[in-house]
Each structure stands twice: as structure tokens, then as C-alpha cells.
Design an enzyme around this catalytic site. Sequence first.
Site, mmCIF file in Angstrom:
data_model
loop_
_atom_site.group_PDB
_atom_site.id
_atom_site.type_symbol
_atom_site.label_atom_id
_atom_site.label_comp_id
_atom_site.label_asym_id
_atom_site.label_seq_id
_atom_site.Cartn_x
_atom_site.Cartn_y
_atom_site.Cartn_z
ATOM 1 N N GLU A 189 0.610 -1.247 -0.080
ATOM 2 C CA GLU A 189 0.023 -0.228 -0.001
ATOM 3 C C GLU A 189 0.760 1.264 0.065
ATOM 4 O O GLU A 189 0.337 2.398 0.144
ATOM 5 C CB GLU A 189 -0.886 0.114 1.149
ATOM 6 C CG GLU A 189 -2.048 -1.119 1.275
ATOM 7 C CD GLU A 189 -2.856 -1.144 2.308
ATOM 8 O OE1 GLU A 189 -2.591 -0.583 3.398
ATOM 9 O OE2 GLU A 189 -3.810 -1.681 2.063
ATOM 10 N N GLU A 215 -10.127 -5.770 9.265
ATOM 11 C CA GLU A 215 -9.232 -4.670 9.202
ATOM 12 C C GLU A 215 -8.480 -4.787 8.279
ATOM 13 O O GLU A 215 -8.078 -3.814 7.448
ATOM 14 C CB GLU A 215 -8.580 -4.533 10.455
ATOM 15 C CG GLU A 215 -7.401 -3.211 10.745
ATOM 16 C CD GLU A 215 -8.141 -2.112 10.443
ATOM 17 O OE1 GLU A 215 -7.118 -1.091 10.189
ATOM 18 O OE2 GLU A 215 -9.210 -1.741 10.925
ATOM 19 N N TYR A 258 -13.821 -8.120 -4.508
ATOM 20 C CA TYR A 258 -14.989 -8.065 -3.489
ATOM 21 C C TYR A 258 -16.442 -7.900 -4.214
ATOM 22 O O TYR A 258 -17.330 -8.564 -3.762
ATOM 23 C CB TYR A 258 -14.716 -6.825 -2.476
ATOM 24 C CG TYR A 258 -13.329 -6.697 -2.015
ATOM 25 C CD1 TYR A 258 -12.915 -8.006 -1.451
ATOM 26 C CD2 TYR A 258 -12.738 -5.462 -1.795
ATOM 27 C CE1 TYR A 258 -11.764 -7.796 -0.686
ATOM 28 C CE2 TYR A 258 -11.617 -5.561 -1.031
ATOM 29 C CZ TYR A 258 -11.040 -6.735 -0.431
ATOM 30 O OH TYR A 258 -9.816 -6.722 0.119
#
Length: 158
Positions: free
Chosen positions: A30, A86, A134
Amino acid sequence: MENKDINIRFAQETESEVILELIRGLAAYENMEDEVAATKEQIHETIFVNRDAEVLLAEYKGKIVGFALFFHTYSTFLGKTNIYLEDLFVKEEARGKGIGRLFFKHIAKIAIDKGYGRIEWCCLDWNQKSIEFYKHMGAEVLDDRRIFRISDDKFKEV
């Protein structure tokens, strides 16, 4: 999709360092390496002593290649406990083997077995590959929500 080479299991108390290494891998993915302040000792204390969160590990051919960290939240509207995912991370060399889906299957089974109402998580807006994954699983994107944060250095100003 079953794969005998993949095993999803709960992390053991002796694996705090492994969890921290995976967190660092996620941060690198990230582009946020400089934000990782967690230590092995903090991971041990918060996950295995305080039980503030739970961690699943993915093994591929006996090697740990990913993690999913989640904790419980509560929906006042549903009157039910929920799971908040998370972080979910799979090392690059193990992607595309169904590990992400198996993490979700494992977490969904926990939610079903305990009668929970939802599984929720956030995804960085630039991570289009994950967003599509997703959506393909049936997840709903909540465009009408914004995440707010007050960090510990601002707690006393509240």
C-alpha cells in the site's frame, strides 16, 4: 474451491513476529511502510493477551503466505454483533490461488456460526483489483459513507 495445498488457520501465540512481517508486507503493497509503528510485543499483547482482534493465517504448501485480521463491532440497527475485517493480505507469489476467497469463506463461517449480522471492511480507492474481487463475491460498495479518524495524538483535544 478447495485446494489441499492451502490451509487457513488461527494464528498461534508464538507467531507475533510472523504477523508483524505480514503487516509490513501489506504496508509495502500500500506504499505505507513509514506508517507501521507496531512492534512484536504490541502484536502479542493486543491480539493474544487482550484479545482485541483475531488473526487467521494462510499457509500454501506449508509456508505462511497471508493473513486476515478482524475484530467485532456491533450494529445498533440490526441488534447484532458484526465482524470488521481490518486487513487481508496475501503475498504476491501466492495470489491467484483462491486464498483471498478462502479467507472470506472462513470468516463468513464464523459469522454464520455465531449469528452475526455483517462482515464489513474498507478498501483503498486505487486498489481496483481488490474492489473487483469484492464485488465479484457479492460485496456491496457503500458510496454514501466516509471514514473519520481521530488519532491518539489528538485524543486530549476532543
